[in-house]
Scaffold this motif. Structure first.
Motif, short mmCIF file in Angstrom:
data_model
loop_
_atom_site.label_atom_id
_atom_site.label_comp_id
_atom_site.label_asym_id
_atom_site.label_seq_id
_atom_site.Cartn_x
_atom_site.Cartn_y
_atom_site.Cartn_z
N THR A 84 3.86 7.70 -22.84
CA THR A 84 4.15 7.00 -24.08
C THR A 84 3.42 5.66 -24.09
OG1 THR A 84 6.06 5.81 -23.19
CG2 THR A 84 6.48 8.01 -24.15
N LEU A 85 3.34 5.04 -25.25
CA LEU A 85 2.71 3.71 -25.32
C LEU A 85 3.44 2.72 -24.42
CD1 LEU A 85 1.77 3.26 -29.08
CD2 LEU A 85 0.23 3.36 -27.13
N GLN A 86 4.76 2.79 -24.40
CA GLN A 86 5.52 1.87 -23.54
C GLN A 86 5.19 2.11 -22.07
OE1 GLN A 86 9.73 1.60 -24.17
NE2 GLN A 86 10.00 0.20 -22.47
N GLU A 87 5.13 3.36 -21.66
CA GLU A 87 4.79 3.66 -20.26
C GLU A 87 3.39 3.17 -19.91
OE1 GLU A 87 7.59 7.65 -19.82
OE2 GLU A 87 5.49 7.87 -20.37
N ILE A 88 2.47 3.34 -20.84
CA ILE A 88 1.09 2.89 -20.60
C ILE A 88 1.05 1.36 -20.49
CG2 ILE A 88 -1.21 2.69 -21.65
CD1 ILE A 88 -0.61 5.53 -22.91
N SER A 89 1.69 0.68 -21.42
CA SER A 89 1.60 -0.78 -21.46
C SER A 89 2.36 -1.46 -20.34
CB SER A 89 2.08 -1.31 -22.82
OG SER A 89 3.46 -1.07 -22.99
N THR A 90 3.35 -0.81 -19.78
CA THR A 90 4.14 -1.44 -18.71
C THR A 90 3.80 -0.91 -17.32
OG1 THR A 90 5.98 0.11 -19.04
CG2 THR A 90 6.06 -1.97 -20.27
N GLN A 94 0.82 -1.21 0.00
CA GLN A 94 0.00 0.00 0.00
C GLN A 94 0.85 1.26 0.00
OE1 GLN A 94 -2.20 -0.99 3.51
NE2 GLN A 94 -4.09 -1.35 2.36
N ALA A 95 1.95 1.24 0.71
CA ALA A 95 2.82 2.41 0.78
C ALA A 95 3.45 2.71 -0.58
CB ALA A 95 3.91 2.19 1.82
N ASP A 96 3.58 1.68 -1.43
CA ASP A 96 4.22 1.86 -2.72
C ASP A 96 3.19 1.93 -3.85
OD1 ASP A 96 6.69 2.31 -3.93
OD2 ASP A 96 6.80 0.26 -4.66
N THR A 97 1.90 2.05 -3.54
CA THR A 97 0.87 2.15 -4.56
C THR A 97 0.86 3.55 -5.15
OG1 THR A 97 -0.47 0.48 -3.47
CG2 THR A 97 -1.59 1.91 -5.02
N VAL A 98 1.00 3.62 -6.46
CA VAL A 98 1.00 4.90 -7.16
C VAL A 98 -0.14 4.85 -8.18
CG1 VAL A 98 2.35 6.46 -8.62
CG2 VAL A 98 3.50 5.08 -6.87
N PRO A 99 -1.07 5.80 -8.14
CA PRO A 99 -2.20 5.76 -9.06
C PRO A 99 -1.78 6.03 -10.50
CG PRO A 99 -2.20 7.81 -7.85
CD PRO A 99 -1.09 6.96 -7.27
N SER A 100 -2.56 5.50 -11.41
CA SER A 100 -2.33 5.76 -12.83
C SER A 100 -2.74 7.19 -13.16
CB SER A 100 -3.16 4.79 -13.66
OG SER A 100 -3.15 5.16 -15.02
N PRO A 101 -2.01 7.84 -14.05
CA PRO A 101 -2.40 9.19 -14.46
C PRO A 101 -3.48 9.19 -15.54
CG PRO A 101 -0.29 8.61 -15.42
CD PRO A 101 -0.68 7.47 -14.52
N CYS A 102 -3.96 8.02 -15.94
CA CYS A 102 -4.96 7.92 -17.01
C CYS A 102 -6.23 8.70 -16.63
CB CYS A 102 -5.32 6.46 -17.26
SG CYS A 102 -6.55 6.26 -18.57
N ILE A 103 -6.72 9.50 -17.59
CA ILE A 103 -7.97 10.24 -17.38
C ILE A 103 -9.01 9.84 -18.43
CG2 ILE A 103 -6.88 12.19 -16.19
CD1 ILE A 103 -7.11 13.76 -18.87
N ASN A 104 -8.80 8.69 -19.06
CA ASN A 104 -9.73 8.12 -20.05
C ASN A 104 -9.95 8.99 -21.28
OD1 ASN A 104 -10.18 5.72 -18.59
ND2 ASN A 104 -11.56 6.83 -17.23
N ILE A 105 -8.91 9.71 -21.67
CA ILE A 105 -8.86 10.39 -22.97
C ILE A 105 -7.67 9.76 -23.67
CG2 ILE A 105 -8.54 12.57 -24.20
CD1 ILE A 105 -9.70 13.98 -21.73
N THR A 129 4.15 14.01 -30.76
CA THR A 129 4.94 13.80 -29.54
C THR A 129 5.11 12.33 -29.17
OG1 THR A 129 2.97 13.91 -28.14
CG2 THR A 129 4.15 16.00 -28.56
N GLY A 130 4.18 11.48 -29.61
CA GLY A 130 4.20 10.09 -29.18
C GLY A 130 3.60 9.89 -27.80
N TRP A 131 2.91 10.93 -27.29
CA TRP A 131 2.30 10.88 -25.97
C TRP A 131 0.79 10.75 -26.11
CZ3 TRP A 131 4.92 16.09 -24.54
CH2 TRP A 131 6.30 15.89 -24.33
#
Length: 86
Positions: free
Chosen positions: A32-38, A5-16, A23-25
Motif C-alpha cells: 500500500t502507499l502507507q507501507e511504501i512511504s513508511t 545487520q541482523a534486522d535488515t529486511v530488503p525492500s520488496p520494490c521491483i521498480n514497477i 486494490t490500493g496496492w
C-alpha cells in the motif's frame, strides 16, 4: 554481524511503481502507499510481516487481473443470444 545487520529486511520494490485503483496496492510489489512511504522507518518485524502478506496479495492481484482480462475478452466476443454473429 551487528544487531542492525541482523534486522535488515530488503525492500520488496521491483521498480514497477503504479498503484492499482481496485486494490490500493502497487502493481510491482503489492504494498500500500502507507507501507511504501513508511518502509524505511519500520521495524524489521513489521517489514517481515508485510513480506509474509505479499505472497497472498500477489496471488489475489494476479487472479483479479486474470478475471478482468477474461471478462473483457468475453465482452468483445459475439453473443448469439443477442443476435451477434461470429
Amino acid at each position: 554481524m551487528t544487531a542492525l545487520q541482523a534486522d535488515t529486511v530488503p525492500s520488496p520494490c521491483i521498480n514497477i511503481c503504479r498503484m492499482d485503483a481496485a486494490t490500493g496496492w502497487c502493481e510491482g510489489c503489492q504494498r500500500t502507499l502507507q507501507e511504501i512511504s513508511t518502509w524505511s522507518g519500520m521495524s524489521g518485524a513489521d517489514k517481515r510481516a508485510i513480506w509474509q502478506a505479499l505472497a497472498a496479495r500477489r496471488e489475489s492481484w494476479l487472479r483479479l487481473r486474470t478475471d478482468l482480462h477474461v471478462d473483457a475478452a468475453h465482452q468483445d466476443a459475439p453473443n448469439p443470444a443477442k443476435g451477434d454473429s461470429a
